[in-house]
Design a protein around this motif. Structure first.
Motif, PDB file in Angstrom:
ATOM      1  N   SER A  66     -19.103 -86.411  -3.206  1.00  0.00           N
ATOM      2  CA  SER A  66     -18.499 -87.071  -2.067  1.00  0.00           C
ATOM      3  C   SER A  66     -17.278 -86.184  -1.638  1.00  0.00           C
ATOM      4  N   ALA A  67     -17.471 -85.106  -1.242  1.00  0.00           N
ATOM      5  CA  ALA A  67     -16.395 -84.239  -0.674  1.00  0.00           C
ATOM      6  C   ALA A  67     -16.168 -84.548   0.592  1.00  0.00           C
ATOM      7  N   ASP A  68     -14.897 -84.387   1.086  1.00  0.00           N
ATOM      8  CA  ASP A  68     -14.513 -84.777   2.482  1.00  0.00           C
ATOM      9  C   ASP A  68     -14.843 -83.719   3.234  1.00  0.00           C
ATOM     10  N   MET A  69     -14.446 -82.282   2.850  1.00  0.00           N
ATOM     11  CA  MET A  69     -14.638 -81.152   3.595  1.00  0.00           C
ATOM     12  C   MET A  69     -14.874 -80.004   2.655  1.00  0.00           C
ATOM     13  N   ILE A  70     -15.500 -78.935   3.405  1.00  0.00           N
ATOM     14  CA  ILE A  70     -15.741 -77.671   2.633  1.00  0.00           C
ATOM     15  C   ILE A  70     -14.963 -76.616   3.087  1.00  0.00           C
ATOM     16  N   VAL A  71     -14.180 -76.157   2.248  1.00  0.00           N
ATOM     17  CA  VAL A  71     -13.031 -75.011   2.506  1.00  0.00           C
ATOM     18  C   VAL A  71     -13.965 -73.821   1.988  1.00  0.00           C
ATOM     19  N   MET A  72     -14.000 -72.595   2.623  1.00  0.00           N
ATOM     20  CA  MET A  72     -14.351 -71.437   2.235  1.00  0.00           C
ATOM     21  C   MET A  72     -13.955 -70.218   2.837  1.00  0.00           C
ATOM     22  N   GLY A  73     -14.093 -69.143   2.608  1.00  0.00           N
ATOM     23  CA  GLY A  73     -13.620 -67.727   2.966  1.00  0.00           C
ATOM     24  C   GLY A  73     -14.967 -67.307   4.088  1.00  0.00           C
ATOM     25  N   ALA A  74     -14.508 -66.758   4.969  1.00  0.00           N
ATOM     26  CA  ALA A  74     -15.583 -66.273   5.887  1.00  0.00           C
ATOM     27  C   ALA A  74     -15.520 -64.695   6.140  1.00  0.00           C
ATOM     28  N   TYR A  75     -16.099 -63.808   5.172  1.00  0.00           N
ATOM     29  CA  TYR A  75     -15.706 -62.472   5.323  1.00  0.00           C
ATOM     30  C   TYR A  75     -17.153 -61.802   5.651  1.00  0.00           C
ATOM     31  N   GLY A  76     -17.209 -60.820   6.557  1.00  0.00           N
ATOM     32  CA  GLY A  76     -18.352 -60.309   6.768  1.00  0.00           C
ATOM     33  C   GLY A  76     -18.918 -59.247   5.838  1.00  0.00           C
ATOM     34  N   SER A  77     -20.294 -59.162   5.985  1.00  0.00           N
ATOM     35  CA  SER A  77     -20.761 -58.150   5.222  1.00  0.00           C
ATOM     36  C   SER A  77     -21.799 -57.331   6.093  1.00  0.00           C
ATOM     37  N   ARG A  78     -22.397 -56.386   5.364  1.00  0.00           N
ATOM     38  CA  ARG A  78     -23.263 -55.243   6.305  1.00  0.00           C
ATOM     39  C   ARG A  78     -24.309 -56.070   6.765  1.00  0.00           C
TER      40      ARG A  78
END
Length: 51
Positions: free
Chosen positions: A13-25
């Protein structure tokens, strides 16, 4: 991995997803897919991305 992350957020029942957005090859991402790309394309909840 992305589906597991999304399902866990829903199950808890999370209200939001928080994540890092780093590019990869690009080749690696094409072969294995990318969690960030999947979550951004089909967000099950509001999404906060940080870089």
């Amino acid at each position: 991995m992305a589906t597991v992350l999304a399902q866990h957020a829903i199950d808890t029942s999370a209200d939001m997803i928080v994540m890092g957005a780093y590019g990869s090859r690009r080749l690696r991402e094409r072969l294995f897919g990318g969690v960030t790309r999947w979550i951004v394309g089909r967000p099950p909840l509001p999404l906060f991305l940080a870089r």
